[in-house]
Design a protein around this motif. Structure first.
Motif, PDB file in Angstrom:
ATOM      1  N   GLY A 145       0.766  -1.232   0.000  1.00 55.65           N
ATOM      2  CA  GLY A 145       0.000   0.000   0.000  1.00 55.65           C
ATOM      3  C   GLY A 145       0.803   1.290   0.000  1.00 55.65           C
ATOM      4  O   GLY A 145       0.664   2.132  -0.890  1.00 55.65           O
ATOM      5  N   ARG A 146       1.644   1.486   0.996  1.00 55.58           N
ATOM      6  CA  ARG A 146       2.354   2.764   1.124  1.00 55.58           C
ATOM      7  C   ARG A 146       3.302   2.988  -0.047  1.00 55.58           C
ATOM      8  O   ARG A 146       3.392   4.103  -0.584  1.00 55.58           O
ATOM      9  CB  ARG A 146       3.100   2.813   2.453  1.00 55.58           C
ATOM     10  N   ALA A 147       4.004   1.949  -0.465  1.00 55.79           N
ATOM     11  CA  ALA A 147       4.918   2.088  -1.603  1.00 55.79           C
ATOM     12  C   ALA A 147       4.142   2.438  -2.871  1.00 55.79           C
ATOM     13  O   ALA A 147       4.599   3.239  -3.697  1.00 55.79           O
ATOM     14  CB  ALA A 147       5.699   0.794  -1.806  1.00 55.79           C
ATOM     15  N   GLY A 152       2.531   6.343  -6.917  1.00 54.11           N
ATOM     16  CA  GLY A 152       1.411   6.874  -7.693  1.00 54.11           C
ATOM     17  C   GLY A 152       0.649   5.777  -8.396  1.00 54.11           C
ATOM     18  O   GLY A 152       1.244   4.850  -8.959  1.00 54.11           O
ATOM     19  N   LEU A 153      -0.697   5.879  -8.370  1.00 52.53           N
ATOM     20  CA  LEU A 153      -1.526   4.838  -8.961  1.00 52.53           C
ATOM     21  C   LEU A 153      -1.461   4.839 -10.480  1.00 52.53           C
ATOM     22  O   LEU A 153      -1.972   3.911 -11.122  1.00 52.53           O
ATOM     23  CB  LEU A 153      -2.976   5.000  -8.494  1.00 52.53           C
ATOM     24  N   ASP A 154      -0.871   5.891 -11.068  1.00 54.20           N
ATOM     25  CA  ASP A 154      -0.671   5.885 -12.515  1.00 54.20           C
ATOM     26  C   ASP A 154       0.588   5.128 -12.901  1.00 54.20           C
ATOM     27  O   ASP A 154       0.855   4.898 -14.079  1.00 54.20           O
ATOM     28  CB  ASP A 154      -0.601   7.319 -13.051  1.00 54.20           C
ATOM     29  N   LYS A 155       1.373   4.715 -11.899  1.00 52.85           N
ATOM     30  CA  LYS A 155       2.606   3.970 -12.148  1.00 52.85           C
ATOM     31  C   LYS A 155       2.494   2.508 -11.706  1.00 52.85           C
ATOM     32  O   LYS A 155       3.118   1.630 -12.292  1.00 52.85           O
ATOM     33  CB  LYS A 155       3.776   4.612 -11.391  1.00 52.85           C
ATOM     34  N   ARG A 156       1.719   2.255 -10.675  1.00 50.39           N
ATOM     35  CA  ARG A 156       1.603   0.878 -10.157  1.00 50.39           C
ATOM     36  C   ARG A 156       0.223   0.678  -9.545  1.00 50.39           C
ATOM     37  O   ARG A 156      -0.241   1.492  -8.755  1.00 50.39           O
ATOM     38  CB  ARG A 156       2.693   0.611  -9.126  1.00 50.39           C
ATOM     39  N   LEU A 200      -8.363   4.288  -4.086  1.00 52.36           N
ATOM     40  CA  LEU A 200      -8.429   5.609  -3.468  1.00 52.36           C
ATOM     41  C   LEU A 200      -9.460   5.680  -2.341  1.00 52.36           C
ATOM     42  O   LEU A 200      -9.239   6.344  -1.328  1.00 52.36           O
ATOM     43  CB  LEU A 200      -8.745   6.669  -4.524  1.00 52.36           C
ATOM     44  N   GLU A 201     -10.588   4.997  -2.511  1.00 48.87           N
ATOM     45  CA  GLU A 201     -11.691   5.122  -1.564  1.00 48.87           C
ATOM     46  C   GLU A 201     -11.742   3.985  -0.552  1.00 48.87           C
ATOM     47  O   GLU A 201     -12.435   4.108   0.468  1.00 48.87           O
ATOM     48  CB  GLU A 201     -13.027   5.198  -2.326  1.00 48.87           C
ATOM     49  N   VAL A 202     -11.018   2.896  -0.825  1.00 50.81           N
ATOM     50  CA  VAL A 202     -11.044   1.745   0.086  1.00 50.81           C
ATOM     51  C   VAL A 202      -9.645   1.447   0.629  1.00 50.81           C
ATOM     52  O   VAL A 202      -9.424   1.467   1.839  1.00 50.81           O
ATOM     53  CB  VAL A 202     -11.627   0.499  -0.621  1.00 50.81           C
ATOM     54  N   ALA A 203      -8.701   1.173  -0.269  1.00 48.99           N
ATOM     55  CA  ALA A 203      -7.358   0.789   0.191  1.00 48.99           C
ATOM     56  C   ALA A 203      -6.649   1.934   0.911  1.00 48.99           C
ATOM     57  O   ALA A 203      -6.076   1.737   1.986  1.00 48.99           O
ATOM     58  CB  ALA A 203      -6.523   0.309  -1.000  1.00 48.99           C
ATOM     59  N   LYS A 204      -6.658   3.130   0.324  1.00 47.33           N
ATOM     60  CA  LYS A 204      -5.946   4.258   0.939  1.00 47.33           C
ATOM     61  C   LYS A 204      -6.479   4.602   2.330  1.00 47.33           C
ATOM     62  O   LYS A 204      -5.694   4.785   3.268  1.00 47.33           O
ATOM     63  CB  LYS A 204      -5.987   5.484   0.040  1.00 47.33           C
ATOM     64  N   MET A 206      -7.840   2.582   4.408  1.00 46.97           N
ATOM     65  CA  MET A 206      -7.415   1.514   5.307  1.00 46.97           C
ATOM     66  C   MET A 206      -5.949   1.675   5.689  1.00 46.97           C
ATOM     67  O   MET A 206      -5.550   1.380   6.817  1.00 46.97           O
ATOM     68  CB  MET A 206      -7.669   0.145   4.674  1.00 46.97           C
ATOM     69  N   ILE A 207      -5.128   2.150   4.750  1.00 46.38           N
ATOM     70  CA  ILE A 207      -3.723   2.427   5.060  1.00 46.38           C
ATOM     71  C   ILE A 207      -3.625   3.565   6.069  1.00 46.38           C
ATOM     72  O   ILE A 207      -2.892   3.478   7.064  1.00 46.38           O
ATOM     73  CB  ILE A 207      -2.952   2.795   3.773  1.00 46.38           C
ATOM     74  N   ASP A 208      -4.377   4.635   5.832  1.00 46.93           N
ATOM     75  CA  ASP A 208      -4.321   5.800   6.716  1.00 46.93           C
ATOM     76  C   ASP A 208      -4.776   5.458   8.133  1.00 46.93           C
ATOM     77  O   ASP A 208      -4.196   5.921   9.122  1.00 46.93           O
ATOM     78  CB  ASP A 208      -5.190   6.931   6.153  1.00 46.93           C
ATOM     79  N   LEU A 209      -5.817   4.635   8.226  1.00 47.60           N
ATOM     80  CA  LEU A 209      -6.360   4.265   9.536  1.00 47.60           C
ATOM     81  C   LEU A 209      -5.580   3.129  10.197  1.00 47.60           C
ATOM     82  O   LEU A 209      -5.742   2.896  11.399  1.00 47.60           O
ATOM     83  CB  LEU A 209      -7.824   3.818   9.389  1.00 47.60           C
ATOM     84  N   GLN A 210      -4.743   2.445   9.409  1.00 44.54           N
ATOM     85  CA  GLN A 210      -4.078   1.230   9.881  1.00 44.54           C
ATOM     86  C   GLN A 210      -5.124   0.259  10.450  1.00 44.54           C
ATOM     87  O   GLN A 210      -5.053  -0.164  11.612  1.00 44.54           O
ATOM     88  CB  GLN A 210      -3.009   1.566  10.926  1.00 44.54           C
ATOM     89  N   VAL A 211      -6.071  -0.085   9.595  1.00 45.22           N
ATOM     90  CA  VAL A 211      -7.188  -0.951   9.984  1.00 45.22           C
ATOM     91  C   VAL A 211      -6.656  -2.282  10.505  1.00 45.22           C
ATOM     92  O   VAL A 211      -5.849  -2.943   9.857  1.00 45.22           O
ATOM     93  CB  VAL A 211      -8.129  -1.176   8.783  1.00 45.22           C
ATOM     94  N   THR A 212      -7.113  -2.673  11.681  1.00 48.43           N
ATOM     95  CA  THR A 212      -6.671  -3.921  12.292  1.00 48.43           C
ATOM     96  C   THR A 212      -7.437  -5.106  11.706  1.00 48.43           C
ATOM     97  O   THR A 212      -8.462  -4.936  11.030  1.00 48.43           O
ATOM     98  CB  THR A 212      -6.884  -3.893  13.815  1.00 48.43           C
ATOM     99  N   GLU A 213      -6.963  -6.301  11.987  1.00 50.73           N
ATOM    100  CA  GLU A 213      -7.646  -7.492  11.492  1.00 50.73           C
ATOM    101  C   GLU A 213      -9.041  -7.617  12.093  1.00 50.73           C
ATOM    102  O   GLU A 213      -9.978  -8.063  11.420  1.00 50.73           O
ATOM    103  CB  GLU A 213      -6.809  -8.734  11.789  1.00 50.73           C
ATOM    104  N   THR A 214      -9.192  -7.233  13.347  1.00 51.32           N
ATOM    105  CA  THR A 214     -10.523  -7.285  13.973  1.00 51.32           C
ATOM    106  C   THR A 214     -11.468  -6.311  13.294  1.00 51.32           C
ATOM    107  O   THR A 214     -12.639  -6.634  13.036  1.00 51.32           O
ATOM    108  CB  THR A 214     -10.419  -6.970  15.476  1.00 51.32           C
TER     109      THR A 214
END
Length: 320
Positions: A145-147, A152-156, A200-204, A206-214
């Motif tokens: 995610g962070r990498a 940039g999502l236009d690159k990977r 942008l609306e789901v993965a990012k 979750m990265i920002d919040l550091q969503v836990t497994e629970t």
């Protein structure tokens, strides 16, 4: 969406020499995919409760589903290879295995396992697209995610698809020749807007919040049991869904207060539910794209469900 436990009902001499060994000449009739075996396999999984170690205590619903998630990830390589090309055969095998794996995860929900057989298939059909993608994008975000965001999502644009393999929708070569007369660029570009929205609306978030497994299990449970407007769902099942969602909300409260030591978690919970809502909106948009592709005959496939369950059950999975 195309599930891969299929038998190609096509004369061998119609196959030509595509890289996948499964080509589709433009003047040939559509391929017919028989998904009967898939439906039978999923239904068979639903008949068996999961094997769980007896801990001597009564586990909560989310604890059970968390054990199911850890079982799902038990062999996951945290440094999967981003492959340069994917054949049609591998794509089918991957989708097939993921379908069965998510079916096994669902069996860790006691309320689901208590449903009649037709309602299990109906609930799974209604929700599996969403909670499957949430799980895959959470896993992808935790690894790449962070990498990915930094580059940039236009690159990977990476997605982890198996324990050891990931694909990059911008660089991995996909062979669509056996199901479409359109080239890879047309088909990938058809899906890129919705894929980028999911990142942008789901993965990012979750990265920002550091969503836990629970928290992930909570969101997957919400998606599993969000049955409003879904077809083939009985009134009894809808009542169970409301009760289940209320129960895991109480369990999440206890998790925040007693494990995370968060007394004021309203904003965090609101953002989690926002991720759930945004994913459902993107999946609705994606389904419209797939329906348009079907109308325009972009994919040369007819789905066939001649098996006993496929023909008799209104909850057939063949249209997923």
């Amino acid at each position: 969406e195309f599930f891969p436990v299929i038998r190609f009902l096509k004369k061998p001499e119609e196959n030509t020499g595509s890289p996948s060994g499964l080509s589709h000449p433009s003047n040939a009739t559509n391929l017919m995919w028989d998904v009967s075996d898939l439906i039978e396999h999923v239904a068979a999984i639903f008949e068996k409760p999961p094997l769980m170690r007896d801990l001597g205590i009564r586990m909560t619903s989310m604890q059970r589903m968390l054990i199911g998630l850890k079982h799902l990830w038990r062999n996951q390589n945290m440094k999967p290879e981003i492959v340069s090309s994917v054949s049609a055969t591998i794509c089918r095998w991957v989708w097939d295995r993921q379908m069965f794996a998510m079916s096994e995860w669902v069996t860790h929900c006691e309320e689901f396992m208590q449903l009649p057989e037709d309602q299990k298939l109906a609930v799974y059909k209604a929700s599996c697209r969403s909670f499957y993608r949430l799980e895959r994008y959470h896993l992808t975000a935790s690894i790449f995610g962070r990498a990915m965001m930094q580059k940039g999502l236009d690159k990977r644009l990476v997605l982890v698809v198996t324990d050891n393999v990931a694909v990059d929708f911008l660089s991995t070569t996909f062979d669509f020749s056996y199901i479409s007369d359109y080239d890879q660029a047309h088909i990938v570009n058809m899906h890129l807007p919705t894929m980028k929205r999911i990142f942008l609306e789901v993965a990012k978030p979750m990265i920002d919040l550091q969503v836990t497994e629970t928290e992930l299990v909570f969101m997957m449970g919400q998606l599993l049991w969000h049955l409003e407007g879904k077809e083939g769902i009985s009134s009894e099942t809808r009542a169970i869904s409301r009760s289940f969602c209320a129960k895991i909300s109480n369990e999440l409260h206890d998790y925040y207060v007693y494990e995370m030591k968060l007394n004021n978690y309203a904003e965090r919970l609101m953002r989690l539910m926002g991720i759930v809502r945004d994913l459902e909106n993107v999946m609705d948009e994606r389904q419209k794209v797939l329906e348009l592709a079907r109308i325009l005959d972009i994919f040369k496939i007819d789905i066939h469900d001649a098996g006993s369950r496929a023909n008799k059950d209104p909850a057939s999975l063949s249209d997923l």
